[in-house]
Design an enzyme around this catalytic site. Structure first.
Site, short mmCIF file in Angstrom:
data_model
loop_
_atom_site.label_atom_id
_atom_site.label_comp_id
_atom_site.label_asym_id
_atom_site.label_seq_id
_atom_site.Cartn_x
_atom_site.Cartn_y
_atom_site.Cartn_z
N CYS A 219 31.49 39.31 55.30
CA CYS A 219 30.14 38.94 55.72
C CYS A 219 29.22 38.65 54.55
CB CYS A 219 29.55 40.08 56.54
SG CYS A 219 30.59 40.55 57.91
N ARG B 73 33.40 33.93 50.51
CA ARG B 73 33.86 35.25 50.91
C ARG B 73 34.66 35.20 52.21
NH1 ARG B 73 31.94 39.53 48.58
NH2 ARG B 73 31.90 40.79 50.47
N TRP C 65 32.31 38.03 59.28
CA TRP C 65 33.77 38.16 59.25
C TRP C 65 34.09 39.30 60.20
CZ3 TRP C 65 37.96 41.08 58.59
CH2 TRP C 65 39.16 40.40 58.34
N ASN D 126 25.70 43.90 57.14
CA ASN D 126 27.06 43.94 56.58
C ASN D 126 27.50 45.39 56.54
OD1 ASN D 126 26.92 41.25 56.08
ND2 ASN D 126 26.89 41.43 53.85
N GLY D 127 28.77 45.64 56.74
CA GLY D 127 29.27 47.01 56.67
C GLY D 127 29.71 47.50 58.03
N GLU E 93 54.71 44.46 37.46
CA GLU E 93 53.43 43.75 37.53
C GLU E 93 52.70 43.81 36.18
OE1 GLU E 93 52.15 41.65 39.30
OE2 GLU E 93 50.00 41.74 38.97
N LYS F 257 51.63 40.54 34.07
CA LYS F 257 50.25 40.29 33.63
C LYS F 257 50.23 39.97 32.15
CE LYS F 257 48.60 39.59 36.45
NZ LYS F 257 49.30 39.60 37.68
N GLU G 50 51.99 36.54 31.27
CA GLU G 50 51.25 35.37 31.75
C GLU G 50 50.12 34.96 30.83
OE1 GLU G 50 50.62 34.81 36.37
OE2 GLU G 50 50.15 36.86 35.78
N HIS H 174 71.33 51.77 30.42
CA HIS H 174 72.39 50.87 30.90
C HIS H 174 72.33 49.51 30.20
CE1 HIS H 174 73.52 53.79 33.86
NE2 HIS H 174 72.25 53.93 34.17
N LYS I 54 47.15 28.23 39.78
CA LYS I 54 46.76 29.33 40.67
C LYS I 54 47.56 29.30 41.96
CE LYS I 54 44.40 32.85 41.95
NZ LYS I 54 44.88 34.12 41.40
O1 M6R Z 1 49.41 32.83 46.29
P1 M6R Z 1 50.65 33.67 46.15
O2 M6R Z 1 50.38 35.13 46.20
O3 M6R Z 1 51.71 33.28 47.13
O4 M6R Z 1 51.19 33.34 44.70
C1 M6R Z 1 52.40 33.88 44.25
C2 M6R Z 1 52.53 33.75 42.75
O5 M6R Z 1 52.52 32.42 42.37
C3 M6R Z 1 51.40 34.50 42.03
O6 M6R Z 1 51.35 35.83 42.41
C4 M6R Z 1 51.61 34.42 40.50
O7 M6R Z 1 52.72 35.16 40.14
C5 M6R Z 1 50.35 34.88 39.78
N1 M6R Z 1 50.08 34.02 38.69
C6 M6R Z 1 50.47 36.27 39.25
O8 M6R Z 1 49.43 36.66 38.44
#
Ligand code: M6R
Length: 601
Positions: A2, A27, A75, A99-100, A477, A481, A484, A500, A596
Site C-alpha cells: 500500500c 510497491r 495491496w 497502511n498496515g 548465497e 553475493k 557476483e 572430501h 537483473k
Molecule cells: O528473478 P529470479 O529470482 O528468478 O532470478 C534468478 C537469478 O537469476 C537471480 O537470483 C540471480 O542469481 C541474482 N543475480 C542473484 O543475486
C-alpha cells in the site's frame, strides 16, 4: 504494497495526489482511490487495477480553490481486491486511508456494529473512520475524537483522515508503518506520503514521523503530538531534489539501500499472515494441502538458495518429503513429475526463462503449481495455479538481497502453514518470525566493522563459505553475493565436505568465511573449521561464540532460534560482499556480465 498520499493547499489536488500515487506504484497494488474535500463537497474516486483506471474515472474532476485530499494504492490483505475494499473508506461524513494492519479490528467492528454502525467493506481500515465518528458523539472536537480513536487501535498503521466537521484539516497518525509530513515555501501548503518518493519535486522539507506521532495539519499550521505531549517545532529535514539520488535515499548504492530495507520489507512480508498460533495465506484459499505427499522446489541463482533453505524447513517442520532442483537442469532431464507433488517455483522477477519453462512443464503434466514471487502480474504469477507475493518492493541491485530475505520468510511461513506442529511450538515459531524485522536491522557498529574488515579480503586465491544444515544454503548465497559483485572466486560448501576434497586448497591465501551458529551443529562445524585452521587457511568466523582459531571474528547475537541466527548472518554476508566490491572499485548495482532478469535460457 500500500501507498498513502495527502495534500492541503490551493493547487490542483487531483494532479498532486495522482502524481504522488504514481511514484508509489513500484510497491505493487491492486486498487487505488482518492477523496478530495473542497468546501463542503466530497469527490471520491476508486478503481480496481492500475492507476490509469483511476485517472480515467476522475478525468473530468478538478478542484478550483483550496482543498484537502487523501489518496491510496491498496495491496489487499483483509478482503479481496475490489472497489468496495479500495481506500479511502467512508463513514457518514469522513474518509480514511490506512497502511498496515489493525489487529483488533474484529473486536472494534463488533462493538460498533452493536451500536448500529453498518460496514460496507471487508477491510480492517474501515473501523478507523467509524470509530472516529463514534468518538465524535462524546468528544465534540475532531482532534480529540481522533486522538481517542488512535488510542484504541492495536497493530501497525499509518493513517490519514479527513472530515466535513473540519474541512480544512487532515488528521494523521503513525505507528509501525512509514509516513512523512512535508512542506515547501508556499504558506499553508502541506503534503503527506508513505515514502519520500511521493514528495520529491513537490515539497522541499520533510518530517519523518516517529511511531506514536499523531496530530493534524491545516493552513494554520501543524499540531504534532506524541503520547499526549505537543512537539513544538518538529525538526524538518531537506528533501533531495534529484530523483535518482532520492531513490537511493542517501545510500551509495541500491544494493546498500536494499540491504538496509530488509527490516521494513520483512514487516510487509509478514503483514496479515500471522495469527497467534497459525499462519494464514489468503492466496491459498481453496488449496487442499493434505493431498500432497511431496513438494518439488525449482528456481535459479539466489532463488535456488531460498529453495534449498526451504527444503530443510519443509522436511523438519511440515514433515513433507521435499526435493529441490535447478530450473535449467530440470528442464532437460526428462524428470518424472508426480501429480501428488506440489510444484513450487521461486523467482524474484517471475520472468526467469528456465524457471518459467519448468512451470509450464509442471502444468502440462497436471501438477498443482505455486509461485513465490516478488512481481505481481509477472508471467509466472499469471501462469501458476497459486501465487504468494513476497512484497519486497522493487529490487534494483542486480545482486539480490531483500528478495532472498523475503523469499526465505515466505517459505518458512509456508512450511508452518503446511505443518501440524503442536500449538506451543507453532506459537514459538510465530513469535520468532515476528522478530525478523528487528533481527535484520543494520547497526552502525556492524557496518563500520565490515567496512574495516573488507580491506583484508581483496586478494587471495579464493574464498570458501562454509556452513551446515540451513547454513549451507546461506554459505552458497554468501559466496554467490561475493563472486557476483567482487569478481573474486568464491564457493559455498557444506562444512562437512571439506575433507572430501576442497581442503586440498587450504593455505594462507585461501580465505574461509565460516558460519558457526550456536543453535545448530556448532561443535560439528567447529571441528571442520579447526581442520582448515590447522592447515593455515585464513579464517573469518561468524558466530555468537568466541572462536580463538580464527584470524577475524564477527560476533553475532546469541539468538535462541537458528532462523534468527540465519537472518543476522545473511545481513553480514551481504554487507561484507558489498564493501569488498566497493573497495575494488566495481559497479555494485550493475556488475559486469549480469542482468537483473534472465529472460533467455
Ligand atoms: O528473478 P529470479 O529470482 O528468478 O532470478 C534468478 C537469478 O537469476 C537471480 O537470483 C540471480 O542469481 C541474482 N543475480 C542473484 O543475486
Amino acid at each position: 504494497m500500500c501507498g498513502i498520499v495527502g495534500y492541503i493547499g490551493q493547487n490542483p489536488s487531483k494532479k498532486i495526489l495522482l502524481d504522488g500515487l504514481k511514484e508509489l506504484e513500484y510497491r505493487g497494488y491492486d486498487s487505488a482511490g482518492i477523496a478530495v474535500l473542497e468546501g463542503d463537497d466530497f469527490s471520491i474516486y476508486k478503481a480496481l487495477g492500475k492507476l490509469h483506471n483511476l485517472e480515467e474515472k476522475a478525468h473530468d474532476f478538478e478542484t478550483h480553490d483550496f482543498a484537502i485530499g487523501i489518496g491510496h494504492t491498496r495491496w489487499a490483505t483483509h478482503g479481496k481486491p475490489t472497489e468496495l475494499n479500495a481506500h479511502p473508506h467512508l463513514g457518514q461524513f469522513s474518509y480514511v486511508v490506512h497502511n498496515g494492519i489493525i489487529e483488533n479490528y474484529q473486536e472494534l467492528k463488533s462493538m460498533l456494529q452493536s451500536k448500529g454502525v453498518t460496514f460496507l467493506s471487508q477491510t480492517d481500515t474501515e473501523v478507523i473512520v467509524h470509530l472516529f465518528e463514534h468518538m465524535l458523539l462524546t468528544h465534540k472536537e475532531p482532534s480529540e475524537a481522533f486522538a481517542r480513536t488512535i488510542e484504541q487501535l492495536h497493530g501497525a498503521y499509518a493513517t490519514l483522515l479527513i472530515t466535513k466537521q473540519s474541512p480544512d484539516t487532515i488528521y494523521f497518525a503513525k505507528h509501525g508503518s512509514p509516513m512523512i509530513l512535508a512542506k515547501n515555501a508556499t504558506h499553508g501548503e502541506y503534503f503527506f506520503g508513505s515514502s519520500d518518493a511521493a514528495l520529491i519535486g513537490k515539497a522541499t522539507q520533510a518530517y519523518y514521523l516517529e511511531d506514536g506521532d499523531y496530530g493534524y495539519v491545516s493552513p494554520q499550521g501543524i499540531v504534532l503530538k506524541h503520547a499526549n505531549r505537543t512537539i513544538e517545532n518538529p525538526a524538518f529535514t531537506t528533501l533531495p531534489s534529484d530523483r535518482l539520488s532520492a531513490q537511493k535515499e542517501g545510500f551509495r548504492y541500491f544494493m546498500e539501500k536494499e540491504i538496509y530495507e530488509q527490516s521494513t520489507v520483512l514487516a510487509d512480508t509478514l503483514m496479515g499472515r500471522l495469527r497467534d498460533d497459525s499462519v494464514y495465506f489468503e492466496e491459498l484459499a481453496g488449496l487442499d494441502t493434505r493431498r500432497f505427499s511431496q513438494i518439488k522446489l525449482v528456481a535459479c541463482g539466489t532463488s535456488y538458495h531460498s529453495a534449498l533453505t526451504a527444503s530443510y524447513l519443509f522436511e523438519r517442520l511440515a514433515k513433507i518429503h521435499t526435493t529441490v532442483e535447478v530450473a535449467s537442469e530440470l528442464r532437460y532431464r526428462e524428470p518424472l513429475l508426480d501429480k501428488n507433488a506440489l510444484f513450487i517455483v521461486i523467482s524474484q522477477s517471475g520472468e526467469t526463462a528456465d524457471t518459467l519453462e519448468t512451470l509450464k512443464m509442471a502444468k502440462a503434466a497436471g501438477l498443482t503449481t505455486l509461485v513465490v514471487c516478488n512481481v505481481d502480474n509477472s508471467s509466472m504469477v499469471r501462469l501458476a495455479d497459486y501465487a504468494i507475493l513476497t512484497r519486497a518492493g522493487i529490487e534494483k541491485g542486480v545482486a539480490s538481497t531483500k528478495a532472498f530475505a523475503t523469499q526465505v520468510t515466505v517459505l518458512w511461513m509456508l512450511s508452518l502453514f503446511l505443518s501440524a506442529l503442536p500449538k506451543e511450538r507453532m506459537q514459538a515459531e510465530i513469535a520468532t518470525l515476528r522478530q525478523l524485522p528487528e533481527t535484520t536491522k543494520v547497526s552502525d557498529t556492524l557496518h563500520e566493522k565490515l567496512k574495516r574488515l573488507s580491506k583484508r579480503y581483496l586478494y587471495g586465491h579464493g574464498f570458501f563459505f562454509i556452513g551446515r544444515d540451513l547454513f549451507y544454503p546461506l554459505a552458497l548465497e554468501g559466496a554467490l553475493k561475493l563472486k557476483e559483485i567482487s569478481y573474486l572466486h568464491a564457493e559455498g560448501y557444506p562444512a562437512g565436505e571439506m575433507k572430501h576434497g576442497p581442503i586440498a586448497l587450504a593455505d594462507p591465501e585461501l580465505i574461509t568465511i565460516a558460519l558457526m551458529p550456536q543453535t545448530l551443529l556448532y561443535e560439528k562445524t567447529k571441528s571442520n573449521v579447526e581442520e582448515l585452521s590447522a592447515r593455515d587457511a585464513t579464517i573469518c568466523a561468524i558466530s555468537p561464540l568466541e572462536f580463538d582459531k580464527s584470524d577475524d571474528f564477527i560476533r553475532t547475537h546469541a539468538h535462541a532460534h537458528p532462523m534468527l541466527e540465519f537472518f543476522e548472518m545473511m545481513v553480514i554476508l551481504q554487507l561484507l560482499a558489498m564493501e569488498i566490491s566497493i573497495r575494488l572499485g566495481n559497479d555494485v548495482d550493475m556488475p559486469r556480465n549480469l542482468a537483473k532478469s534472465v529472460t533467455v535460457e
